[in-house]
Design an enzyme around this catalytic site. Sequence first.
Site, mmCIF file in Angstrom:
data_model
loop_
_atom_site.group_PDB
_atom_site.id
_atom_site.type_symbol
_atom_site.label_atom_id
_atom_site.label_comp_id
_atom_site.label_asym_id
_atom_site.label_seq_id
_atom_site.Cartn_x
_atom_site.Cartn_y
_atom_site.Cartn_z
ATOM 1 N N ASP A 191 -10.698 -52.784 -29.180
ATOM 2 C CA ASP A 191 -11.276 -51.589 -29.821
ATOM 3 C C ASP A 191 -12.882 -51.452 -29.903
ATOM 4 O O ASP A 191 -13.626 -50.530 -29.958
ATOM 5 C CB ASP A 191 -10.895 -51.506 -31.071
ATOM 6 N N ASP A 240 -7.396 -46.739 -33.718
ATOM 7 C CA ASP A 240 -6.537 -47.763 -33.237
ATOM 8 C C ASP A 240 -5.233 -47.598 -34.196
ATOM 9 O O ASP A 240 -5.322 -46.985 -35.132
ATOM 10 C CB ASP A 240 -7.212 -48.942 -32.870
ATOM 11 N N LYS A 242 8.240 -61.554 -19.817
ATOM 12 C CA LYS A 242 8.523 -60.553 -21.278
ATOM 13 C C LYS A 242 7.321 -59.516 -20.751
ATOM 14 O O LYS A 242 6.187 -59.819 -20.582
ATOM 15 C CB LYS A 242 8.321 -61.198 -22.274
ATOM 16 N N GLY A 260 -1.747 -48.231 -27.457
ATOM 17 C CA GLY A 260 -1.287 -48.674 -26.428
ATOM 18 C C GLY A 260 0.411 -48.441 -26.611
ATOM 19 O O GLY A 260 1.072 -49.196 -25.875
#
Length: 1010
Positions: free
Chosen positions: A642, A204, A371, A486
């Site tokens: 994860d 990650d 947002k 991401g």
Amino acid sequence: MFDGEIVCEPPNNNLNKFEGTLSWNNKKYALDNDKILLRGCVLRNTQWCYGVVVFAGRETKLMQNSGKTKFKRTSIDRLLNYIILGIVFFLLLMCLFCTIACGIWETVTGQHFRVYLPWDALVPDDPAGGATVIALLVFFSYAIALNTVVPISLYVSVEVIRLMQSFLINWDLQMYYEKTDTPAKARTTTLNEELGQVQYIFSDKTGTLTQNIMLFNKCSIAGKCYGDYIDPIIGEVTEPNEYTKPVDFSANAMAEESFRFYDQTLLDAVRSGDEDAHMFFRLLALCHTVMPEEKNGKLKYQAQSPDEDALVSAARNFGFIFLARTPNSITIRGPGGDEEHEVLCILDFNNVRKRMSVILRRAGRIRLYCKGADNVLFERMGPTEPELKSRTEEHLQKFAGEGLRTLVLAYKELDEAYYEDWKLRHHEASTSMVQREEQLDTLYEEIERDLMLIGATAIEDKLQDGVPHTIANLMLAGLRLWVLTGDKQETAINIGYSCQLLTDDLQDVFVVEGHSMQEVETELNSCLDELNRPAADAKPAHKQSLSVVTFRGGTVHTDEGYGHDTPVEESERRGGYALVINGHSLIWALTSKLERQFLEVACQCKAVICCRVTPLQKALVVELVKKYKKAVTLSIGDGANDVSMIKTAHIGVGISGQEGLQAVLSSDYSIAQFRYLERLLLVHGRWSYYRMCKFLRYFFYKNFAFTLCHFWYSFFCGFSAQTIFDPMFIAVYNLFYTSMPVLALAVFDQDVKDRHSLTYPKLYTPGLLNAFFNKAEFFKAALYGFFTSLVLFVVPYGTYRDALSPNGYVISDHQLFGAVVATILVVVVTTQICLDTAYWTAWNHVCVWGSLLAYVVLHFVYNYGMGGPYVGSLCMAMKEANFWFTAVLTVIVLTVPVLAWRFYFVDLHPTLSDLVRRKQREDKAQKRRLDDIQRTPSARRRGRSVRSGYAFAHQEGFGRLITSGKMMRRPAPLASLSMFSLGRSEAASPRAETQVTFYTERSSSGAADG
């Protein structure tokens, strides 16, 4: 009296979802996962509550999840299982051979000695029938006598070794993070040696490669960029340093002392009443799930993710202070005073939506604040000015190029009548028992349309210390690192360069971003064409690099020279390639049609970055490599997203960071910083693999050397299953005489020091090739044990056959011969462990010499003190010169070939570890000579500033939790509101001069980067 009715889903094992409806007093109430208390949970900070048991016993979600636990096993474990089966088959063959031989002997010879060796009453009198029955009975006798060839104690010894190796990992102070008081921890004892065989690392980014400590760095408001620091002397944008004066927020009594911002124009815009700036920070102060609390008279925030904490803190420092929250309201303090907003609905964040919204009412106006990710919100924008959108996109590209985590802000005015209608449909969907999630998603999509763009935020998440050095060293060791993040594509690529995953000497960086299967297939085919292009047609690499191995004829000669060579990929010869693939493209790449093609491209690249991926996609990528490459995989992460990736890989490593302990609790090993992964693999992993393999080779050798002595003796005892050794010796051979030295070796031995394991990463290569222990190495150890047993029997037999002492005593009896062979056996196998031990500690000395002493003491205690049958045999043998001559001759015959073999290969065909050991000896000798010479200090290393990018660390569920009021407290009024870095000069390393011997420059025509 409660007379309601609950209608809900049937019992299942989904812990993250619950759908139900409560009907009470002619009203329906939605029941979801936030209103369910799972079995085993504890409700805190609650004085009282009413509850209803929905599921009980085996129907509870926790019990539904208590299925079979997937047990991780190492490749050595799987190989051992096959080897043990083979040994059992070998034992049966020996027993069958002895059975047939016994039948023949009894038929030809044994029947003539029945006067001295009478047959049992069960045996028929006729020679053929009697020999057959005796032979069948002897089969089982030999199965008992030779069963020690099957290493039953091996598994116990292996678990003890793994336990001790786990302690060494836990006790390593060089993997202790003092700042958070977090040591490294081995949460399992079954995978230590697998750490030395890892081929693929899946990592990650946020919180793993980066610190996950977010800092509000820059922003874009109404098409204007804020946050760049302009040097007053040169008038250009520069990077602020420790001497740069930040913006003064002292006029704000609620400002945080630790907050740093370097662009005065943004604060001036807020103070001048700029409406766009006010809308920007008002949204940041309202659209979140942060909880405020007062500690020691100061306002503190408890955020579910560090991203939200950074954004709410930024709004606070710029004058929009989030003060309080109730289930139905949120209070902030702006330039015009306190503002209380009624919370109508919270549209929570999840990994699919990648956005969150809040619907608020104030002064009769209903407004939706939103947002989220730029690619998600730009699709939902209304008639925004094209110039504003274009400038904002330019700023987002600029932020991403600097490695910052970006977020887009927007709002929407809602009509009262429309909202009431939408709210009614929202209530119906939330109480529906059919496709509830799909209906809610549809309603969220409907209301989050035609948004008005406000601006964008850019948060800095710096790389952890030592990340570039660690990645460079791991890649030099032959490991392949894939980053699954991401982040958006530009941010991911920038982070790749910052952490040395991507370097300037790469031939090219492939980017796969197709939105359909055909587009993705075309892009993958294009990548394959480039990878398979002949070297003469390829573009030249940017620059040369150094490698720690020697290249001969297009192959990399590995560290340990076990006959394995690593082919050099054509693409790596030209500098190598990297692959960047987006999440929407990965959806198609992981289909059954394209997965093999995607894997072929990815595995030919030196680095792979998957961006915009979901937690499920992370696990699928790991599973794909496990399925087709049959390679050892390791996943490392720090957050709940994860966990699936960590559980899927052969080895899971969790980082105890800012996102909780979900990853740590699901992992096999836990560390505090990514840089400790280098030591975990290159030192502890390599040592564990090296020690375990050396232990296994020696264990099989000593077992075969011991057991096969009975087999050779059977040729001279009429295959009667008579053992050559004392039964007591057979029982304790593996327990007292040979167990401790090899255990000490397996726990403490090391071929090179830990610092050299880090300095020369190519020492890790044998683990990638399974070079230290495989079927060939097992057969070598078994054949050497076979030869040792033969020599152990033949030499003493030749010496003691019909032997007499000078005094005329017969010294050729069975018991004396057995004692002599047993004694020489213990001496020989102990000598062999001495030759195998590369690193002597006090424990090694105690175990080795203590085992010899234990043999002598136990022999005399048992035979003299307890009346054993072999009393006096060893004493009689040791009085004669025959014994000492036989012992010395046997040891010489068995050790000289081993020494000659090792000296030949060390001198003429040295491996990298041989060269490093030679260097260790030279350094040690030089150190003795230079003890009195004053040394000059090494050059001071200069740090390097790196940046990171944005990925979503938020989780779904906090919005509904807030509106439910479960986590609210009664509001109280506030009183007052490494070796080297690939981008660093070699002169910075005090060991640079000594490294030249092991480095070879790569040219464009022959060598490849290791």
